[in-house]
Write an enzyme that holds these catalytic residues in place. Structure first.
Site, PDB file in Angstrom:
ATOM      1  N   GLU A 141       6.335   9.869 -16.659  1.00 52.44           N
ATOM      2  CA  GLU A 141       6.397   8.919 -16.425  1.00 52.44           C
ATOM      3  C   GLU A 141       7.010   7.096 -17.365  1.00 52.44           C
ATOM      4  O   GLU A 141       6.291   6.563 -17.512  1.00 52.44           O
ATOM      5  CB  GLU A 141       5.304   7.926 -15.649  1.00 52.44           C
ATOM      6  CG  GLU A 141       4.621   8.571 -14.096  1.00 52.44           C
ATOM      7  CD  GLU A 141       3.380   8.135 -13.179  1.00 52.44           C
ATOM      8  OE1 GLU A 141       3.224   7.041 -13.960  1.00 52.44           O
ATOM      9  OE2 GLU A 141       3.121   8.371 -12.752  1.00 52.44           O
ATOM     10  N   GLU A 185       3.264  16.354  -7.041  1.00 48.62           N
ATOM     11  CA  GLU A 185       1.603  15.381  -6.731  1.00 48.62           C
ATOM     12  C   GLU A 185       2.224  15.573  -4.811  1.00 48.62           C
ATOM     13  O   GLU A 185       2.346  14.196  -4.959  1.00 48.62           O
ATOM     14  CB  GLU A 185       2.018  14.103  -7.727  1.00 48.62           C
ATOM     15  CG  GLU A 185       1.911  14.597  -8.710  1.00 48.62           C
ATOM     16  CD  GLU A 185       1.489  13.278  -9.643  1.00 48.62           C
ATOM     17  OE1 GLU A 185       0.918  12.470  -9.336  1.00 48.62           O
ATOM     18  OE2 GLU A 185       1.773  13.341 -11.110  1.00 48.62           O
TER      19      GLU A 185
HETATM   20  O1  9MR Z   1      -4.924  11.518  -8.810  1.00 49.45           O
HETATM   21  C1  9MR Z   1      -5.363  10.968 -10.204  1.00 49.45           C
HETATM   22  C2  9MR Z   1      -6.301   9.559 -10.035  1.00 49.45           C
HETATM   23  O2  9MR Z   1      -7.857  10.778  -9.834  1.00 49.45           O
HETATM   24  C3  9MR Z   1      -6.671   9.573 -11.968  1.00 49.45           C
HETATM   25  O3  9MR Z   1      -8.533   8.685 -12.018  1.00 49.45           O
HETATM   26  C4  9MR Z   1      -5.846   9.099 -12.380  1.00 49.45           C
HETATM   27  C5  9MR Z   1      -6.122   8.503 -14.028  1.00 49.45           C
HETATM   28  O4  9MR Z   1      -5.888   9.773 -14.392  1.00 49.45           O
HETATM   29  O5  9MR Z   1      -3.955   9.958 -12.420  1.00 49.45           O
HETATM   30  C6  9MR Z   1      -4.235  10.445 -10.645  1.00 49.45           C
HETATM   31  O6  9MR Z   1      -3.081  11.103 -10.990  1.00 49.45           O
HETATM   32  C7  9MR Z   1      -2.038  10.368 -10.992  1.00 49.45           C
HETATM   33  C8  9MR Z   1      -0.618  11.207 -11.876  1.00 49.45           C
HETATM   34  O7  9MR Z   1      -1.634  12.339 -12.529  1.00 49.45           O
HETATM   35  C9  9MR Z   1       0.736  10.526 -11.992  1.00 49.45           C
HETATM   36  N1  9MR Z   1       1.522  10.615 -11.259  1.00 49.45           N
HETATM   37  C10 9MR Z   1       0.085   9.070  -9.827  1.00 49.45           C
HETATM   38  C11 9MR Z   1      -0.714   9.824  -9.954  1.00 49.45           C
HETATM   39  C12 9MR Z   1      -1.825   9.148  -8.989  1.00 49.45           C
HETATM   40  O8  9MR Z   1      -2.239   7.682  -9.833  1.00 49.45           O
END
Ligand code: 9MR
Length: 463
Positions: free
Chosen positions: A261, A372
């Site tokens: 990102e 994702e």
């Molecule tokens: O789904 C993930 C959530 O459980 C975590 O708390 C969060 C922070 O680590 O990250 C979420 O996953 C993200 C992913 O790593 C990157 N793209 C966006 C996702 C949603 O925030």
């Protein structure tokens, strides 16, 4: 005499005639309504519909589970309705119902309408295709991994997750336990416990392990956020972290999202992260270089390096920015693939938007990871239960994206990873990050581990 008789006959005829006319006016029989096909059929109800009958004032609606109406759904025996439709509620999912109506006014009730059959639908009511995802994905012309985001605590042997993971998925990504903030507790100090568990689980069970993610602005540990050294020392900390983690998992993790990102949502700019601020615009290339060097030094020459981002299919300036980043990495031979997150909705992006986005990676000869995937059905908070309409719309959208992915050339395929197993554990419902104020049902399994229609849609996308 003859004339008198004729006159009597004539007046009798007129009298009879007019009398019968009066009778007709008084006893004008109400026509039976015509019942129409139902609308808005959902898990627990539907909207019954019928045509207007002249001179009627209201209608009497019957709903039954049998065609002969020998019994009635509670509250729906001659239920008075003043409209030409009625939302029938409180029904059971996956069950056949029948409805009919009569017209009514002050003095009369018509005969019954035709009978309409309607089957409510629901999670448990519709038999879904029980085929395992990876089994079918392995049989397509150019197979690819079917991935799942996992948490270490879910990997207990014999748990629902464990069974489904082994049956259905051929790749795993850590949902958060392989990010920098849980692993790096201080400079050079690592907590490997959860990440090791995830990697060992994948390795022991022949499941591909995708590393997510080395550098992400949302997963910076506090010690690094507050780092008081120079910018050059900051960069050395990042280099040390990447080197240590890639080395630790060399040969055990097949691929890494090196940077996650880095493109902004507005104007196609670089995201103004701590990494950009402290390391300058070359930071992405540096990170990829350090990851590559560490893998090579550890003897892992086949580690795949990915750049991962979201919303590139709909946000074209952002898409352009991502491909600028990618071109730069490609020019230095540092990148193997792009992760397209695909936190989508049942309405967006369109098929054409997704194809355009992915095809840009195809033309560059890069691997594509749908990294994702989840598909929201309540992004506007306009439903309070998972309706049949959304269930089917979501199924189509899952089918669409799997079809698009499966049609990619073999060389560009890697994995299609779904971001979580059960709806009730997804990050989407009530997400402040997304400003998603309501509940949602974005995944392939319901809260009881039952496969949803989205899962059937996924399988159909592989046809
Ligand atoms: O789904 C993930 C959530 O459980 C975590 O708390 C969060 C922070 O680590 O990250 C979420 O996953 C993200 C992913 O790593 C990157 N793209 C966006 C996702 C949603 O925030």
């Amino acid at each position: 005499m003859k004339i008198k008789f004729l006159l009597i006959l004539t007046s009798l005829f007129f009298c009879l005639n007019s009398c019968s006319k009066d009778d007709n006016e008084v006893a004008a029989t109400l026509e039976a309504p015509i019942a129409n096909a139902p609308k808005e059929v959902v898990d627990n109800g539907f909207r019954a519909k019928w045509n207007y009958v002249s001179n009627s004032k209201s209608y009497l609606l019957d709903v039954s589970t049998n065609e002969n109406f020998t019994s009635f759904v509670s509250g729906y025996e001659s239920k008075p309705v003043t409209d030409l439709n009625e939302v029938v509620v409180g029904l059971t999912a996956g069950t056949q119902y029948f409805y009919r109506v009569r017209a009514k006014n002050e003095t009369e009730i018509s005969g019954y309408s035709n009978v309409i059959s309607v089957v409510t639908t629901g999670l448990s009511g519709i038999p879904e295709d029980p085929t395992f995802l990876k089994v079918k994905a392995n049989k397509v012309a150019n197979p690819f991994f079917v991935g799942m985001a996992v948490k270490a605590a879910q990997l207990t042997s014999g748990s629902g997750y464990d069974i489904i993971l082994k049956n259905e998925f051929s790749s795993i990504s850590a949902e958060y336990e392989m990010k920098m903030d849980p692993i790096s507790t201080a400079s050079g100090v690592y907590n490997w416990a959860a990440a090791d568990k995830i990697v060992a689980y994948g390795n022991a069970n022949g499941i591909n392990v995708h590393g997510h993610a080395l550098v992400w602005h949302n997963a910076v540990p506090n010690w690094l956020k507050d780092f008081s050294g120079t910018d050059a020392e900051f960069a050395l900390e990042v280099k040390k972290y990447i080197t240590d983690v890639v080395t630790h998992y060399a040969g055990k993790v097949k691929s890494w999202d090196v940077v996650n990102e880095a493109a902004d949502d507005n104007g196609g700019n670089m995201r103004n992260t701590i990494f950009l601020q402290r390391m300058g615009p070359n930071y992405i290339k540096d990170c990829f270089q350090w990851a590559r060097d560490a893998a090579n030094a550890a003897g892992d020459t086949s580690l795949l390096l990915f750049y991962n981002d979201y919303a590139t299919s709909t946000n074209i300036p952002k898409q352009d920015r991502v491909f600028t980043i990618v071109d730069d990495l490609k020019a230095s031979n540092l990148i193997d693939g792009i992760g397209f997150q695909m936190h989508n909705t049942y309405l967006s992006p369109t098929k054409a938007q997704i194809e355009t986005d992915l095809n840009r990676a195809v033309t560059k000869g890069l691997k594509i990871h749908i990294s994702e995937l989840d598909i929201q059905v309540n992004q506007s908070n306009d439903i309070s239960t998972f309706t049949n309409e959304r269930r089917l719309a979501q199924k189509e959208k899952y089918k669409e994206i799997v079809k698009i992915y499966n049609a990619l050339p073999a060389a560009n395929k890697y994995a299609l990873t779904v971001w979580g197993m059960k709806d009730n554990e997804s990050w989407i419902p009530y997400s402040t990050e997304l400003n998603h104020v309501g509940n949602d049902w974005p995944l392939l399994y319901d809260s009881n581990f039952a496969v949803k229609s989205s899962h059937t849609g996924f399988l159909e996308g592989l046809d």
